[in-house]
Design an enzyme around this catalytic site. Structure first.
Site, PDB file in Angstrom:
ATOM      1  N   GLN A  77     -23.662 -53.732  41.976  1.00 18.98           N
ATOM      2  CA  GLN A  77     -22.980 -54.360  43.117  1.00 18.98           C
ATOM      3  C   GLN A  77     -22.752 -53.353  44.245  1.00 18.98           C
ATOM      4  OE1 GLN A  77     -18.670 -55.441  43.335  1.00 18.98           O
ATOM      5  NE2 GLN A  77     -19.421 -57.539  43.339  1.00 18.98           N
ATOM      6  N   CYS A 107     -13.835 -58.263  47.900  1.00 20.62           N
ATOM      7  CA  CYS A 107     -12.796 -57.270  47.625  1.00 20.62           C
ATOM      8  C   CYS A 107     -11.656 -57.368  48.641  1.00 20.62           C
ATOM      9  CB  CYS A 107     -13.381 -55.856  47.637  1.00 20.62           C
ATOM     10  SG  CYS A 107     -12.128 -54.621  47.256  1.00 20.62           S
ATOM     11  N   GLY A 208     -12.618 -66.106  37.360  1.00 23.40           N
ATOM     12  CA  GLY A 208     -11.177 -66.232  37.554  1.00 23.40           C
ATOM     13  C   GLY A 208     -10.499 -66.964  36.422  1.00 23.40           C
ATOM     14  N   ASP A 209      -9.666 -66.220  35.677  1.00 30.29           N
ATOM     15  CA  ASP A 209      -8.810 -66.805  34.642  1.00 30.29           C
ATOM     16  C   ASP A 209      -9.571 -67.400  33.461  1.00 30.29           C
ATOM     17  OD1 ASP A 209      -6.935 -66.105  36.537  1.00 30.29           O
ATOM     18  OD2 ASP A 209      -6.529 -68.164  37.189  1.00 30.29           O
ATOM     19  N   ARG A 232     -10.604 -59.511  33.353  1.00 30.46           N
ATOM     20  CA  ARG A 232      -9.450 -58.853  32.736  1.00 30.46           C
ATOM     21  C   ARG A 232      -9.317 -59.136  31.249  1.00 30.46           C
ATOM     22  NH1 ARG A 232      -5.424 -61.135  37.070  1.00 30.46           N
ATOM     23  NH2 ARG A 232      -7.011 -62.770  36.903  1.00 30.46           N
TER      24      ARG A 232
END
Ligand SMILES: Cc1cc2nc3c(=O)[nH]c(=O)nc-3n(C[C@H](O)[C@H](O)[C@H](O)COP(=O)(O)O)c2cc1C
Length: 351
Positions: A77, A107, A208-209, A232
């Site tokens: 990236q 970002c 996301g999530d 995460r």
């Protein structure tokens, strides 16, 4: 039920599972990506690499272009704001052996956005499209883009910018449907991901999530995305990738946790050198040993130790049964400089 083991394609690049390991600055080293592939990620990505750093041949930046032979398919990236500089950097990414060049248009960190890079580009669709087209002209490998929903809360700018990027040559889009303003608060609104999927004819990845198989299944089913990205949740927890891909929900034993962490430490030391690795690794101790796996004071003991060898000794002492597992992993996982530090000499300008 969607089979997470289905293959899909980004242009000519075959992705063997629908799970993508997220790019994370300060996390996504080779050791992390190679482990991710072993645990079921079909595609892995480097952390964002500065095009200005590449332009100035910054040694640390060039180190991010190292590709191991067992991590393909892999995206590297880039972040930047100047189409010509970014096209040049993309050529280096291609020469380094990446399968895809991914662009960071998401970002939210000020250090990045104040240079006109990252999420700022969501406010400047013309420039964003020019960047994509100049890179698509410069390299043979597919160009992909990762974006947020927009700069400000409630923004739907990704639905305008995304299709423009595809017109300009993007072969896939990844959407993290939070605003830059939101950083990591609130929740990722994947209703927006579904809208983006309906607007473009290239594969979309939902980020996301995504923390469990159930969530991955729901997001794939309700958005029509080709893949889900996990960030995460995979920090210090490669087992969640197995759970998501195969439905294999099991808590690893202490021995397994120690064995994976020891291998991760050894590989990271090979990659970054002892000095950089020993600081870099500290956050991983908490990630691996937390989640109720080891008592809290044990982690605190490790982070104050000076050398990774000492950390390894304490880890093995806490779970002696891990030694046999470490040996097995070392035998199974290719190692050595030819596998992990492949780097065309030309990148260093010949010498
Ligand atoms: C520590 C950290 C570093 C990150 N660095 C990057 C990065 O370099 N490039 C990028 O596109 N996204 C980056 N992200 C965003 C993640 O790729 C992902 O989109 C986000 O964390 C949401 O996914 P999650 O809920 O699975 O973590 C980063 C996230 C975290 C937590």
């Amino acid at each position: 039920m969607i089979d997470l083991r289905d293959t899909w394609w980004i242009g000519p690049v075959e992705i063997p599972t629908r799970l993508v390991l997220a790019p994370m600055a300060g996390v996504s080293v080779q050791a992390f990506r190679r482990q991710g592939r072993r645990f079921g990620a079909g595609l892995v990505c480097s952390e964002m690499v500065s095009c200005a750093g590449i332009e100035h041949r910054n040694e640390r930046t060039l180190g991010y272009l190292r590709v191991a032979s067992d991590e393909h398919p892999l995206a590297i990236q880039l972040f930047g704001s100047e189409p010509a500089t970014m096209a040049e950097a993309a050529r280096m990414v291609e020469a380094a052996g990446a399968d895809l060049v991914d662009l960071n248009f998401g970002c939210p960190v000020r250090k990045v956005t104040k240079t006109g890079a990252g999420a700022t580009l969501l406010d400047d669709p013309d420039r964003a499209a020019r960047i994509v087209s100049s890179i698509a002209d410069a390299v043979e490998i597919p160009v992909t883009v990762k974006l947020r929903r927009g700069l400000r809360d409630g923004s739907r700018d990704c639905l305008v910018v995304g299709p423009r990027l595809v017109e300009a040559g993007a072969a896939s889009l990844t959407l993290h449907p939070r605003s830059a303003q939101q950083m990591y608060t609130g929740t990722a609104d994947h209703a927006l991901t579904a809208e983006l999927v309906s607007l473009v004819d290239v594969p979309v990845v939902a980020s996301g999530d995504i923390v469990s198989r159930a969530k991955a299944q729901t997001v794939l089913a309700t958005t029509g995305a080709s893949g889900v990205m996990v960030g995460r949740a995979a920090q210090g927890n490669p087992w969640v990738l197995e759970e998501i891909v195969d439905g294999d929900a099991r808590e690893p034993s202490r021995e397994e946790v120690v064995a994976e962490l020891v291998l991760f430490i050894r590989e990271t030391v090979r990659e970054l050198g002892e000095r950089r690795a020993s600081g870099f690794l500290k956050k991983f101790y908490g990630w691996y040993l937390g989640r109720g796996r080891f008592p809290r004071p044990f982690k605190q003991e490790l982070v104050v130790l000076d050398s990774t060898e000492e950390v390894e000794r304490r880890l093995v002492a806490a779970a002696p049964g891990s030694l046999a597992l470490i040996e097995r992993l070392e035998a199974e996982v290719p190692s050595g400089e030819d596998v992990t530090l492949e780097l065309p000499i030309s990148i260093y300008g010949g010498g």
